[in-house]
Design a protein around this motif. Structure first.
Motif, mmCIF file in Angstrom:
data_model
loop_
_atom_site.group_PDB
_atom_site.id
_atom_site.type_symbol
_atom_site.label_atom_id
_atom_site.label_comp_id
_atom_site.label_asym_id
_atom_site.label_seq_id
_atom_site.Cartn_x
_atom_site.Cartn_y
_atom_site.Cartn_z
ATOM 1 N N SER A 191 -87.262 66.594 11.664
ATOM 2 C CA SER A 191 -85.783 66.625 12.831
ATOM 3 C C SER A 191 -85.867 66.709 14.004
ATOM 4 O O SER A 191 -86.088 65.582 15.259
ATOM 5 N N ILE A 192 -87.035 67.557 13.861
ATOM 6 C CA ILE A 192 -87.698 67.964 15.729
ATOM 7 C C ILE A 192 -89.219 66.969 15.666
ATOM 8 O O ILE A 192 -88.533 65.892 17.444
ATOM 9 N N ALA A 193 -89.929 65.929 14.812
ATOM 10 C CA ALA A 193 -90.194 65.108 15.352
ATOM 11 C C ALA A 193 -89.750 64.123 15.601
ATOM 12 O O ALA A 193 -90.296 63.052 16.348
ATOM 13 N N ALA A 194 -88.608 63.556 14.415
ATOM 14 C CA ALA A 194 -87.854 62.222 15.004
ATOM 15 C C ALA A 194 -87.660 61.917 16.488
ATOM 16 O O ALA A 194 -87.260 61.104 17.038
ATOM 17 N N LYS A 195 -86.978 63.380 17.442
ATOM 18 C CA LYS A 195 -86.871 63.134 18.443
ATOM 19 C C LYS A 195 -87.678 62.094 19.892
ATOM 20 O O LYS A 195 -87.352 62.368 20.391
ATOM 21 N N THR A 196 -89.256 62.770 18.992
ATOM 22 C CA THR A 196 -90.099 62.124 19.882
ATOM 23 C C THR A 196 -91.061 61.192 19.242
ATOM 24 O O THR A 196 -91.288 60.262 20.355
ATOM 25 N N ASP A 197 -90.983 60.585 18.222
ATOM 26 C CA ASP A 197 -91.892 60.000 17.349
ATOM 27 C C ASP A 197 -90.828 59.317 16.269
ATOM 28 O O ASP A 197 -90.836 59.680 15.191
ATOM 29 N N VAL A 198 -89.210 58.466 16.435
ATOM 30 C CA VAL A 198 -88.976 58.060 15.231
ATOM 31 C C VAL A 198 -89.203 57.209 13.812
ATOM 32 O O VAL A 198 -89.382 57.016 13.154
ATOM 33 N N PHE A 199 -90.575 56.137 14.581
ATOM 34 C CA PHE A 199 -90.944 55.622 13.779
ATOM 35 C C PHE A 199 -91.958 55.596 13.411
ATOM 36 O O PHE A 199 -92.218 55.008 12.555
ATOM 37 N N GLN A 266 -80.952 45.762 11.228
ATOM 38 C CA GLN A 266 -82.476 44.866 11.558
ATOM 39 C C GLN A 266 -81.089 43.758 12.235
ATOM 40 O O GLN A 266 -82.339 43.146 13.139
ATOM 41 N N GLN A 267 -80.717 42.914 11.031
ATOM 42 C CA GLN A 267 -79.687 42.201 11.447
ATOM 43 C C GLN A 267 -79.576 42.015 12.560
ATOM 44 O O GLN A 267 -79.871 41.149 13.652
ATOM 45 N N SER A 268 -78.917 42.992 13.367
ATOM 46 C CA SER A 268 -78.420 43.155 14.959
ATOM 47 C C SER A 268 -79.383 43.314 15.518
ATOM 48 O O SER A 268 -79.625 42.412 16.915
ATOM 49 N N LEU A 269 -80.686 43.631 16.034
ATOM 50 C CA LEU A 269 -81.548 43.523 16.433
ATOM 51 C C LEU A 269 -82.325 41.882 16.362
ATOM 52 O O LEU A 269 -82.691 41.568 17.461
ATOM 53 N N MET A 297 -82.252 48.815 22.848
ATOM 54 C CA MET A 297 -82.770 50.474 22.507
ATOM 55 C C MET A 297 -81.144 51.036 22.447
ATOM 56 O O MET A 297 -81.700 52.369 21.610
ATOM 57 N N GLY A 298 -80.300 50.357 23.169
ATOM 58 C CA GLY A 298 -79.441 51.351 22.655
ATOM 59 C C GLY A 298 -78.938 51.398 21.091
ATOM 60 O O GLY A 298 -78.554 52.489 21.105
ATOM 61 N N LYS A 299 -79.187 50.136 20.559
ATOM 62 C CA LYS A 299 -79.210 49.782 18.915
ATOM 63 C C LYS A 299 -79.933 50.734 18.078
ATOM 64 O O LYS A 299 -80.019 51.492 17.362
ATOM 65 N N LEU A 300 -81.872 50.790 19.466
ATOM 66 C CA LEU A 300 -82.363 51.653 17.999
ATOM 67 C C LEU A 300 -82.383 52.775 17.852
ATOM 68 O O LEU A 300 -82.782 54.195 17.519
ATOM 69 N N PHE A 306 -80.173 57.423 11.257
ATOM 70 C CA PHE A 306 -80.180 57.300 9.549
ATOM 71 C C PHE A 306 -81.125 57.818 9.334
ATOM 72 O O PHE A 306 -80.962 58.712 8.084
ATOM 73 N N LEU A 307 -82.380 58.666 10.079
ATOM 74 C CA LEU A 307 -83.953 59.434 9.534
ATOM 75 C C LEU A 307 -82.487 60.566 8.779
ATOM 76 O O LEU A 307 -82.832 60.624 8.230
ATOM 77 N N TYR A 308 -81.939 61.455 10.553
ATOM 78 C CA TYR A 308 -81.300 62.613 9.869
ATOM 79 C C TYR A 308 -80.236 62.508 8.932
ATOM 80 O O TYR A 308 -80.222 63.619 7.644
ATOM 81 N N GLN A 309 -79.642 61.380 8.337
ATOM 82 C CA GLN A 309 -78.091 61.198 7.236
ATOM 83 C C GLN A 309 -79.181 61.216 6.025
ATOM 84 O O GLN A 309 -79.094 62.394 4.992
#
Length: 357
Positions: A191-199, A266-269, A297-300, A306-309
């Motif tokens: 959870s902490i790492a996702a805040k800096t690099d979710v990809f 993904q489709q929205s992006l 950017m707002g959608k990303l 999603f990762l948190y869930q």
């Protein structure tokens, strides 16, 4: 006659003296003979004593030789046993070094890929130093995950030993709770790492290639894990079977919902980035697409949610499974899960070390 004899004192005295000498000689002769006999007996006794002493000395020397031989044989046996144990320790040490070398090589490859990704992001936009922080965050998580995995393997080893030696439920429960708490720690780190690099977290660059092949939203599928456990937890009561079945269905439904949400994102992006409404001139200048980029950017930003869930679903599945099973069943379940991922990592190592034509 007295006077005559008195008139010849020297003759009489000489006779008496000679007689006295003869008596003395006789006495001396007897003493000489006696002393000679005594000396002979003493010599015989001394020779006997010396011969006996030699026999005793020989016996003692033979006993010492036998004792020395036994000590030598015992020392040789101890040396052989020590050499055997030394060879076993050396073999185990060499095997440990080889395993450590493979693990280090694998970790270096993962870190190298993470560095390359971090450098690429850092250099993607000139002057944007915030992305270098993301790269450093990925490296930090990779190191933390390596430490977490080492501790996890130690806990699993202790719990496996406890199960094999039929440890009591109270002691075993402590080990099971330790493993469960350790799983909570990796979810917190992610959870902490996702805040800096979710990809980085979604791509699974911190795991082996084989693990990434079966990855779903930065981790394992809870429903698939429950299927794996089904054949290893028997016998189960009807209530336990019903609980695991319901848990598997609810996990599958939640996974499908998250998967559909990711597909919609993904489709929205795709639609946002491919839309030409925001750039009628078609000049190709990046500045002309800043409106689209702001929307994208707002959608990303929803990727982190999603990762948190997904991680929350994995964590709750493990906790619910722990509540359904007994302490000993939960220990076996955690061992099965750990063995499964260990085999995935081993498969990845074998695949990378395969001979290439």
């Amino acid at each position: 006659m007295y006077q005559q004899q008195k008139g010849r004192p020297s003759s009489g005295n000489g006779h008496f003296e000679n007689w006295g000498d003869n008596s003395a000689m006789a006495d001396n002769s007897q003493q000489t003979d006696t002393s000679t006999d005594v000396d002979t007996d003493d010599k015989n006794q001394l020779h006997g004593v010396q011969h006996g002493a030699l026999v005793v000395v020989d016996s003692m020397e033979q006993a010492k030789e036998r004792t020395g031989d036994q000590k030598t044989l015992r020392r040789l046996a101890q040396n052989r046993e020590a050499a055997r144990k030394s060879r076993l320790r050396k073999k185990a040490y060499v095997q440990q070094l080889e395993n450590s070398r493979l693990r280090l090589s694998q970790l270096e490859q993962e870190l190298q890929r993470a560095r390359q990704q971090g450098i690429f992001i850092a250099n993607g936009l000139p002057g944007d130093h915030g992305h270098s922080v993301a790269g450093n965050g990925a490296l930090t998580f990779d190191l933390e995950y390596a430490h977490w995995l080492e501790e996890h393997q130690r806990l699993i080893h202790d719990m496996r030993s406890a199960v094999n030696c039929h440890m009591g439920d109270n002691e075993l429960r402590i080990l099971v709770d330790s493993v469960m708490t350790h799983y909570d720690e990796i979810f917190r780190l992610k959870s902490i790492a996702a805040k800096t690099d979710v990809f980085h977290m979604l791509s699974g660059m911190w795991q082996t290639p084989t693990e990434r092949c079966f990855m779903w939203l930065g981790g394992f599928r809870s429903s698939e894990l429950l299927k794996i456990l089904g054949n290893h937890l028997e016998p189960l009561t009807d209530q336990q079977l019903m609980g695991i079945c319901n848990l598997q269905q609810s996990s599958q439904q939640a996974e499908d919902a998250l998967s559909q949400g990711m597909e919609a994102l993904q489709q929205s992006l795709v639609e946002t980035l491919s839309s030409a409404n925001h750039c009628p001139t078609g000049s190709g200048n990046v500045a002309d697409y800043m409106g689209q980029m702001a929307i994208a950017m707002g959608k990303l930003a929803t990727l982190e949610n999603f990762l948190y869930q997904a991680d929350l679903l994995r964590q709750q599945t493990l906790q619910q499974l722990h509540r359904i099973l007994t302490t000993r069943q939960a220990a076996r379940a955690l061992l099965v899960i750990s063995d499964y991922f260990s085999r995935l990592r081993a498969l990845s190592s074998l695949w990378q070390a395969r001979p290439r034509d």
